[in-house]
Design an enzyme around this catalytic site. Sequence first.
Site, PDB file in Angstrom:
ATOM      1  N   ARG A 145       0.847  -1.200   0.000  1.00 27.09           N
ATOM      2  CA  ARG A 145       0.000   0.000   0.000  1.00 27.09           C
ATOM      3  C   ARG A 145       0.878   1.244   0.000  1.00 27.09           C
ATOM      4  NH1 ARG A 145      -5.086  -0.938   4.140  1.00 27.09           N
ATOM      5  NH2 ARG A 145      -6.397  -2.079   2.674  1.00 27.09           N
ATOM      6  N   GLN A 150      -0.165   2.275  -6.332  1.00 30.53           N
ATOM      7  CA  GLN A 150      -1.602   2.460  -6.141  1.00 30.53           C
ATOM      8  C   GLN A 150      -2.420   1.927  -7.311  1.00 30.53           C
ATOM      9  OE1 GLN A 150      -2.735   6.494  -5.277  1.00 30.53           O
ATOM     10  NE2 GLN A 150      -4.442   5.833  -4.011  1.00 30.53           N
ATOM     11  N   ASP A 153      -3.316  -1.765  -7.087  1.00 27.71           N
ATOM     12  CA  ASP A 153      -4.038  -2.258  -5.912  1.00 27.71           C
ATOM     13  C   ASP A 153      -5.382  -2.862  -6.315  1.00 27.71           C
ATOM     14  OD1 ASP A 153      -4.946  -2.818  -3.417  1.00 27.71           O
ATOM     15  OD2 ASP A 153      -5.032  -0.746  -2.700  1.00 27.71           O
ATOM     16  N   SER A 156      -8.010  -3.811  -3.295  1.00 28.91           N
ATOM     17  CA  SER A 156      -8.942  -2.783  -2.814  1.00 28.91           C
ATOM     18  C   SER A 156     -10.079  -2.565  -3.806  1.00 28.91           C
ATOM     19  CB  SER A 156      -8.196  -1.461  -2.577  1.00 28.91           C
ATOM     20  OG  SER A 156      -7.319  -1.572  -1.474  1.00 28.91           O
ATOM     21  N   TYR A 252      -3.767  -3.490   8.574  1.00 25.67           N
ATOM     22  CA  TYR A 252      -4.594  -4.696   8.587  1.00 25.67           C
ATOM     23  C   TYR A 252      -4.752  -5.239  10.006  1.00 25.67           C
ATOM     24  CZ  TYR A 252      -3.984  -4.917   3.505  1.00 25.67           C
ATOM     25  OH  TYR A 252      -3.983  -4.640   2.166  1.00 25.67           O
TER      26      TYR A 252
END
Length: 327
Positions: A145, A150, A153, A156, A252
């Site tokens: 992350r 990005q 990802d 997500s 997390y």
Amino acid sequence: MYVDARFYVRYFVNPGLIPNTESIMRVGIIKETLENERRIAAVPETVSKMTKAGTGVLVESGAGNDSFISDREFEDAGAGISSRDEILSSSDVLLKVNKPTVTEIEKMKEGAIVISFLQPFSSPEEIKKLAERKVSALSMEMVPRITRAQRMDALSTMSTVAGYKVVLLAANAIGKFFPMLSTAAGTIHPGKVIVIGAGVAGLQAIATAKRLGAVVTAFDVRPAAGEQVKSLGAEFVSLDVPHEQAEDTGGYAKELSAEFYKNEQEIIRKYSKDTDIIISTALIPGKKAPVLITEEMVREMNPARLSWTWPWSTAATARCPKPGKKC
């Protein structure tokens, strides 16, 4: 072998670093075979970008049918249409949504690369076979992350889709309205929804359920999640776990003791008896998610009510009389 996603960030996030020469590599995209899987690892738009960069792309015939993408659309984007075995044996890079099966790995070209949601910590047989075939594996759920990665990802992104869609499925399946309605015959009380896990999927589920008019209660071991839950108009039930014990450096949830999870079950149980829908999205990276909704808790619910769990095997947080189905 299994390799960390960060190793490939430089090249896949910055395609401009790859020289535009004729077919410097061959990328293969095959049809997903997991039951009820409708996704495909690439669409014509991304295939076009790869072919324009000089990369050869092969797509299995019919691979996009369940995503409403025809072979012709892939061909228009510059891809070739081929058979499954041909793609597996000739591709330098194999793109998949779900992890390849042992049979698929055995057919792959030695020294190739596979990019997929591998679930490496729960797939020892597949990882061992990848190592034997000298196949480098990039696990998309392990992408760090960081700002630089990005655009990679995918976890997500899929979590957002799942959190939104699961509420729509539940709303369609439940035997009552979500919002409170006043009619000439009387008042219909709003639906009650429990969301376990307030990560990307959980927060999207909360937001969607609230938009539909439900009363939402959320649970999460991470104290920081409380503010996000409340900002969406839901009630947050704190489990009184110190921040350093509940959350890792990546944000997390951490694995906790069996005694803690037993206590958590009892707290959830106080709410589950009177709820209409339970949506469980809790995940622990690299670990099998703990059972938070027992079969006994499900049986205590009204038969017209539902319990849904995250579709990945690592997140089987609910014990249902009919696993894989609406409880």
